[in-house]
Motif scaffolding. Structure first.
Motif, PDB file in Angstrom:
ATOM      1  N   GLY A   1      39.779  -0.687 -28.115  1.00 37.82           N
ATOM      2  CA  GLY A   1      38.647  -0.325 -27.293  1.00 37.82           C
ATOM      3  C   GLY A   1      38.774   1.008 -26.592  1.00 37.82           C
ATOM      4  O   GLY A   1      37.939   1.365 -25.765  1.00 37.82           O
ATOM      5  N   LEU A   2      39.798   1.792 -26.909  1.00 45.63           N
ATOM      6  CA  LEU A   2      40.009   3.083 -26.245  1.00 45.63           C
ATOM      7  C   LEU A   2      39.998   4.252 -27.221  1.00 45.63           C
ATOM      8  O   LEU A   2      39.399   5.288 -26.934  1.00 45.63           O
ATOM      9  N   PHE A   3      40.659   4.101 -28.341  1.00 46.49           N
ATOM     10  CA  PHE A   3      40.835   5.243 -29.233  1.00 46.49           C
ATOM     11  C   PHE A   3      39.916   5.124 -30.437  1.00 46.49           C
ATOM     12  O   PHE A   3      39.944   4.124 -31.153  1.00 46.49           O
ATOM     13  N   LEU A   4      39.084   6.130 -30.657  1.00 46.16           N
ATOM     14  CA  LEU A   4      38.148   6.122 -31.778  1.00 46.16           C
ATOM     15  C   LEU A   4      38.896   6.423 -33.063  1.00 46.16           C
ATOM     16  O   LEU A   4      39.340   7.535 -33.307  1.00 46.16           O
ATOM     17  N   SER A   5      39.042   5.402 -33.896  1.00 44.77           N
ATOM     18  CA  SER A   5      39.840   5.566 -35.109  1.00 44.77           C
ATOM     19  C   SER A   5      38.999   5.704 -36.364  1.00 44.77           C
ATOM     20  O   SER A   5      39.491   6.141 -37.392  1.00 44.77           O
ATOM     21  N   TYR A   6      37.728   5.305 -36.269  1.00 49.47           N
ATOM     22  CA  TYR A   6      36.881   5.398 -37.456  1.00 49.47           C
ATOM     23  C   TYR A   6      35.429   5.477 -37.001  1.00 49.47           C
ATOM     24  O   TYR A   6      35.043   4.828 -36.037  1.00 49.47           O
ATOM     25  N   GLU A   7      34.626   6.288 -37.657  1.00 50.22           N
ATOM     26  CA  GLU A   7      33.235   6.466 -37.256  1.00 50.22           C
ATOM     27  C   GLU A   7      32.387   6.633 -38.504  1.00 50.22           C
ATOM     28  O   GLU A   7      32.739   7.394 -39.401  1.00 50.22           O
TER      29      GLU A   7
ATOM     30  N   ARG B   1      21.359   0.846 -25.203  1.00 49.69           N
ATOM     31  CA  ARG B   1      22.067  -0.415 -25.390  1.00 49.69           C
ATOM     32  C   ARG B   1      23.260  -0.170 -26.299  1.00 49.69           C
ATOM     33  O   ARG B   1      23.123   0.439 -27.348  1.00 49.69           O
ATOM     34  N   LEU B   2      24.391  -0.654 -25.882  1.00 43.83           N
ATOM     35  CA  LEU B   2      25.619  -0.502 -26.655  1.00 43.83           C
ATOM     36  C   LEU B   2      26.146  -1.887 -27.002  1.00 43.83           C
ATOM     37  O   LEU B   2      26.462  -2.676 -26.109  1.00 43.83           O
ATOM     38  N   PHE B   3      26.214  -2.186 -28.286  1.00 41.09           N
ATOM     39  CA  PHE B   3      26.746  -3.463 -28.739  1.00 41.09           C
ATOM     40  C   PHE B   3      28.228  -3.305 -29.033  1.00 41.09           C
ATOM     41  O   PHE B   3      28.643  -2.358 -29.694  1.00 41.09           O
ATOM     42  N   VAL B   4      29.041  -4.235 -28.549  1.00 45.12           N
ATOM     43  CA  VAL B   4      30.483  -4.201 -28.771  1.00 45.12           C
ATOM     44  C   VAL B   4      30.933  -5.590 -29.202  1.00 45.12           C
ATOM     45  O   VAL B   4      30.589  -6.590 -28.571  1.00 45.12           O
ATOM     46  N   ARG B   5      31.721  -5.641 -30.264  1.00 43.76           N
ATOM     47  CA  ARG B   5      32.296  -6.913 -30.708  1.00 43.76           C
ATOM     48  C   ARG B   5      33.737  -6.683 -31.134  1.00 43.76           C
ATOM     49  O   ARG B   5      34.043  -5.711 -31.816  1.00 43.76           O
ATOM     50  N   LEU B   6      34.629  -7.563 -30.733  1.00 43.55           N
ATOM     51  CA  LEU B   6      36.015  -7.475 -31.157  1.00 43.55           C
ATOM     52  C   LEU B   6      36.166  -8.082 -32.544  1.00 43.55           C
ATOM     53  O   LEU B   6      35.578  -9.123 -32.847  1.00 43.55           O
ATOM     54  N   ASP B   7      36.934  -7.419 -33.401  1.00 45.18           N
ATOM     55  CA  ASP B   7      37.315  -8.035 -34.662  1.00 45.18           C
ATOM     56  C   ASP B   7      38.840  -8.016 -34.756  1.00 45.18           C
ATOM     57  O   ASP B   7      39.524  -7.670 -33.793  1.00 45.18           O
TER      58      ASP B   7
ATOM     59  N   ASN C   1      40.802  -6.031 -36.160  1.00 50.72           N
ATOM     60  CA  ASN C   1      41.410  -4.705 -36.191  1.00 50.72           C
ATOM     61  C   ASN C   1      41.050  -3.824 -35.008  1.00 50.72           C
ATOM     62  O   ASN C   1      41.563  -2.737 -34.880  1.00 50.72           O
ATOM     63  N   GLY C   2      40.145  -4.280 -34.161  1.00 48.84           N
ATOM     64  CA  GLY C   2      39.753  -3.411 -33.056  1.00 48.84           C
ATOM     65  C   GLY C   2      38.399  -3.788 -32.531  1.00 48.84           C
ATOM     66  O   GLY C   2      38.204  -4.878 -32.030  1.00 48.84           O
ATOM     67  N   GLN C   3      37.428  -2.874 -32.654  1.00 48.51           N
ATOM     68  CA  GLN C   3      36.089  -3.124 -32.161  1.00 48.51           C
ATOM     69  C   GLN C   3      35.057  -2.599 -33.151  1.00 48.51           C
ATOM     70  O   GLN C   3      35.298  -1.660 -33.894  1.00 48.51           O
ATOM     71  N   ILE C   4      33.894  -3.226 -33.119  1.00 49.48           N
ATOM     72  CA  ILE C   4      32.736  -2.689 -33.823  1.00 49.48           C
ATOM     73  C   ILE C   4      31.679  -2.429 -32.771  1.00 49.48           C
ATOM     74  O   ILE C   4      31.354  -3.302 -31.973  1.00 49.48           O
ATOM     75  N   THR C   5      31.132  -1.226 -32.750  1.00 46.37           N
ATOM     76  CA  THR C   5      30.109  -0.907 -31.768  1.00 46.37           C
ATOM     77  C   THR C   5      28.926  -0.242 -32.441  1.00 46.37           C
ATOM     78  O   THR C   5      29.054   0.400 -33.487  1.00 46.37           O
ATOM     79  N   GLU C   6      27.775  -0.406 -31.823  1.00 44.22           N
ATOM     80  CA  GLU C   6      26.582   0.282 -32.302  1.00 44.22           C
ATOM     81  C   GLU C   6      25.753   0.697 -31.102  1.00 44.22           C
ATOM     82  O   GLU C   6      25.500  -0.111 -30.205  1.00 44.22           O
ATOM     83  N   LEU C   7      25.357   1.945 -31.059  1.00 43.41           N
ATOM     84  CA  LEU C   7      24.683   2.535 -29.907  1.00 43.41           C
ATOM     85  C   LEU C   7      23.225   2.822 -30.234  1.00 43.41           C
ATOM     86  O   LEU C   7      22.916   3.390 -31.279  1.00 43.41           O
ATOM     87  N   HIS C   8      22.326   2.446 -29.334  1.00 43.49           N
ATOM     88  CA  HIS C   8      20.904   2.709 -29.512  1.00 43.49           C
ATOM     89  C   HIS C   8      20.392   3.526 -28.326  1.00 43.49           C
ATOM     90  O   HIS C   8      20.480   3.084 -27.182  1.00 43.49           O
ATOM     91  N   LEU C   9      19.858   4.711 -28.585  1.00 49.08           N
ATOM     92  CA  LEU C   9      19.249   5.542 -27.560  1.00 49.08           C
ATOM     93  C   LEU C   9      17.787   5.767 -27.908  1.00 49.08           C
ATOM     94  O   LEU C   9      17.377   5.653 -29.061  1.00 49.08           O
ATOM     95  N   ASN C  10      16.996   6.167 -26.919  1.00 44.33           N
ATOM     96  CA  ASN C  10      15.586   6.395 -27.197  1.00 44.33           C
ATOM     97  C   ASN C  10      15.314   7.859 -27.520  1.00 44.33           C
ATOM     98  O   ASN C  10      16.231   8.675 -27.655  1.00 44.33           O
ATOM     99  N   GLU C  11      14.022   8.214 -27.649  1.00 44.47           N
ATOM    100  CA  GLU C  11      13.641   9.555 -28.102  1.00 44.47           C
ATOM    101  C   GLU C  11      14.053  10.657 -27.135  1.00 44.47           C
ATOM    102  O   GLU C  11      14.100  11.829 -27.504  1.00 44.47           O
ATOM    103  N   ARG C  12      14.371  10.305 -25.914  1.00 45.62           N
ATOM    104  CA  ARG C  12      14.755  11.301 -24.914  1.00 45.62           C
ATOM    105  C   ARG C  12      15.963  12.110 -25.376  1.00 45.62           C
ATOM    106  O   ARG C  12      16.150  13.248 -24.967  1.00 45.62           O
ATOM    107  N   TYR C  13      16.776  11.526 -26.247  1.00 43.67           N
ATOM    108  CA  TYR C  13      18.014  12.171 -26.658  1.00 43.67           C
ATOM    109  C   TYR C  13      17.920  12.855 -28.011  1.00 43.67           C
ATOM    110  O   TYR C  13      18.919  13.126 -28.629  1.00 43.67           O
ATOM    111  N   VAL C  14      16.687  13.154 -28.461  1.00 49.05           N
ATOM    112  CA  VAL C  14      16.435  13.938 -29.667  1.00 49.05           C
ATOM    113  C   VAL C  14      16.984  13.241 -30.908  1.00 49.05           C
ATOM    114  O   VAL C  14      16.247  12.914 -31.827  1.00 49.05           O
ATOM    115  N   VAL C  15      18.284  13.050 -30.965  1.00 51.31           N
ATOM    116  CA  VAL C  15      18.895  12.363 -32.101  1.00 51.31           C
ATOM    117  C   VAL C  15      19.211  10.939 -31.668  1.00 51.31           C
ATOM    118  O   VAL C  15      20.017  10.717 -30.769  1.00 51.31           O
ATOM    119  N   VAL C  16      18.560   9.998 -32.302  1.00 57.01           N
ATOM    120  CA  VAL C  16      18.838   8.603 -32.020  1.00 57.01           C
ATOM    121  C   VAL C  16      20.003   8.174 -32.900  1.00 57.01           C
ATOM    122  O   VAL C  16      19.904   8.174 -34.123  1.00 57.01           O
TER     123      VAL C  16
END
Length: 200
Positions: A71-77, A38-44, A46-61
């Motif tokens: 919504g295109l260029f990753l400027s801050y993480e 599940r990927l949450f996306v919200r516009l603010d 200055n750009g976007q705020i997103t949060e990604l949730h993956l399950n155990e299949r991907y080792v690192v959640v």
């Protein structure tokens, strides 16, 4: 973002309606039920705020907050106690408005916790043909946007995005470095509108 978990996973907090430009102020959830993710996306402002949730299949959640420019260029993480900032030498705003054939190139410096870790990383965005993309019961006009850059070992990285100008975000991605369901494609099968306004 303490309310995010309840917004994402609480059935009462979301509705089965198609997101619009107006609803992006409170956000939407993009769901890939085959991973699941599940990927949450919200516009603010200055750009976007997103949060990604993956399950155990991907080792690192991953449980991170990203801010994207348009919504295109990753400027801050922010994640794993590392604040990563991407600083281009050409304003990304020059890429907009998006038009078929338009390109944006820049050299990008990458900082981790204010320390310069990569200098003059080449980035190129280019706009291809428009199309129509169906995500679950929702359909959107999209533009084909290609990102070309290089990885930390100098390898070429090419990512193709289906970008919705209406929502100001990516609805589909294709590239070998993406977290994927199959065949290097980041594909969602459902969109949900977030009805609650988040408190940061």
């Amino acid at each position: 973002m303490g309310l995010l978990g309840s917004v994402l996973f609480g059935g009462a907090a979301v509705a089965q309606v198609c997101p619009t430009a107006d609803t992006m102020k409170t956000g939407m959830v993009l769901i890939n039920s085959s991973i699941p993710a599940r990927l949450f996306v919200r516009l603010d402002n200055n750009g976007q705020i997103t949060e990604l949730h993956l399950n155990e299949r991907y080792v690192v959640v991953r449980d991170q907050i990203h801010v994207h420019e348009r919504g295109l260029f990753l400027s801050y993480e922010r994640g794993s106690h590392i604040n990563r900032t991407y600083v281009p030498d050409v304003p990304f705003s020059e890429f907009f408005p998006l038009e078929v054939g338009k390109t944006w190139t820049a050299s990008v410096d990458v900082f981790e916790n204010e320390d310069l870790v990569r200098r003059d990383v080449p980035y190129k965005f280019s706009v291809g043909e428009p199309g129509r993309l169906q995500v679950g019961s929702c359909a959107y006009d999209v533009l084909d946007v290609t990102l070309e850059t290089v990885g930390t070992k100098g390898e070429d990285i090419v990512t193709k995005y289906a970008y919705s100008p209406e929502l100001g975000t990516i609805l589909r991605g294709e590239g070998k470095h993406l977290w994927t369901s199959q065949d290097d494609v980041m594909q969602f099968d459902e969109l949900r509108v977030v009805r609650n306004k988040l408190v940061e």
